[in-house]
Enzyme design. Structure first.
Site, short mmCIF file in Angstrom:
data_model
loop_
_atom_site.label_atom_id
_atom_site.label_comp_id
_atom_site.label_asym_id
_atom_site.label_seq_id
_atom_site.Cartn_x
_atom_site.Cartn_y
_atom_site.Cartn_z
CB VAL A 44 -2.14 50.49 -27.36
CG1 VAL A 44 -2.16 51.91 -27.91
CG2 VAL A 44 -0.74 49.91 -27.49
CB CYS A 45 -7.42 50.08 -26.37
SG CYS A 45 -7.23 49.55 -28.07
CB THR A 46 -5.82 49.81 -21.23
OG1 THR A 46 -6.51 48.60 -21.54
CG2 THR A 46 -5.97 50.11 -19.75
#
Length: 211
Positions: A44-46
């Site tokens: 998700v952070c990517t």
């Protein structure tokens, strides 16, 4: 004590992917958004970092800088940025703070022990040119943020700072706004020459004044 709206945010010195910064000096004369992500090399952070990089120009037109943070090292961030560029088609073009000892995360209350004792939640801090906290948003680790919503709120904050108006439900840039109840009808007529609709004595709607 947790940071509250209107507080001066903590100052700090930190290593980032774009060199060492002093946070208050780095903010400069504009606004800033500090956002945390739970961990490097996570899915998700990517996607989030790729989106923020794509929107950097939109933040810049609002005189706003963006900076990220996680409790990982700068070296990890640099390696991860290669994956972000590959999978998201966008080079990370803003600094990422390395905070492996969680000093800054704890300053800003980014670690919520009942969620995780080690990873930061998805926090967003919108900070104005006076270094005052104007907005906080907190998401769980599993839910990606909508950064277009953050742009919308930034538009609202900057508009309502300049004019005696508020923005109603689901407002977006260019929509009608609500006149402050602190203004009399006579003052509102003088201040808003485009006119207004008086739905109730306390509810007066006018076109967005800077459009």
């Amino acid at each position: 004590m947790a940071l509250q709206l209107g507080d001066i945010v903590p100052d700090f010195e930190a290593a980032t992917t774009q060199g060492t910064i002093n946070f208050h000096d780095w903010i400069g004369e504009g606004w800033a958004i500090l956002f945390s992500h739970p961990k490097d090399f996570t899915p998700v952070c990517t996607t989030e970092l790729g989106e923020v990089a794509r929107l950097r120009g939109d933040f810049a037109t609002r005189n706003t800088k963006v900076i990220g943070l996680s409790v990982d090292s700068v070296d990890n961030h640099v390696e991860w940025e290669k994956d972000i560029a590959e999978t998201q088609g966008q080079v990370v073009n803003f600094p990422m703070i390395g905070d492996p000892d969680a000093t800054i995360a704890n300053l800003f209350g980014m670690i919520h022990p009942n969620a995780s004792t080690t990873a930061t939640v998805r926090s967003v801090f919108v900070i104005d040119h006076q270094r005052r906290l104007r907005l906080t948003l907190t998401y769980p680790a599993s839910t990606g943020r909508n950064f277009k919503e953050i742009l919308r709120v930034l538009d609202s904050l900057q508009l309502t700072d300049k004019y005696m108006v508020s923005t109603p439900v689901n407002w977006k840039d260019g929509d009608d706004v609500v006149i402050s109840p602190a203004l009399s009808d006579e003052e509102a007529t003088a201040k808003f020459p485009q006119g207004y609709a008086k739905l109730k004595p306390y509810l007066r709607v006018t076109p967005q004044p800077n459009k």
